[in-house]
Motif scaffolding. Sequence first.
Motif: not given
Length: 271
Positions: A109-116, A130-136, A221-224, A238-244
């Motif tokens: 629905d337009g929001r990233p849940v997986l990035g590689v 999303r919600g499960r951390g990032a791995l190298s 999306p992938a990088g963010a 401006d310091g406000g919220p940002f939606e990826v």
Amino acid sequence: MDLDHARTVAVEAAEAAGELLLSGTRGALDVRAKGNAGDVVTDLDLASEKLLLERILTAYPSHSVIAEESGLVGSAGGEWTWLVDPLDGTNNVAIGLPAYVVGVALCRDGRPVLGVVHDPVSARTWSAIRGRGALSCPAGGSSGVRLAPSYAPRPHGPLLAWTQGYAVARDDATGRALRSALELGARRVLQLWAPLLSWAMLARGAIDGIVGYRAETVDLPAGALLALEAGIEIRALDGGPFEVGIDGSAEDRSFVAAHPHALPGLLTLLH
């Protein structure tokens, strides 16, 4: 939706594309102009994208894909959309600079849940759910190290990266003002021509922040997500919220990203 399986599909596809790119950059390239903003495309972009599309759509034939060169493949507006950047850093490759990556993201629905993000040169792959951390992970590896960069102020100012969309004109007043502020306040400002590589560097703590101005949809999306899951914070200019996400205008893709302890200083530097 099994996101672990989706990550496996995306990682294997990105690493296969990376092998193709690594081999192809050793030979002659067919480089052509793309658009009127100084961008280029090569035969490697097209070959890598073909491989990625085939892998993803074979695994998920009902999903849509937005690819750098092909645009939208499948119907728009569905629940699941993949984003594919087959060669992020084409301008670097065109001049023989080995700084490029492959990027894949899955959005719900337009929001990233997986990035590689895969770097063929260093043979490393970074991924996040999303919600499960990032791995190298090393390319082809089955286990990874969790990304959680620490923060330590650098002498003489932060090390930052700058990215902007292709449509931003050279005389764009906002873009010029932002770049000027960064040059005055930062120790170094990198303009890598490969935004996803910058995101990976931020997620692992190699740089202190990224400032983006009207960034490209396919790069973000992938990088963010990778950075967010590593503990990086992203705000609007401006310091406000940002939606990826993949919806919204180019202005909605202007941002500041940094470690939470570094973000206030970076926002102050910009203003």
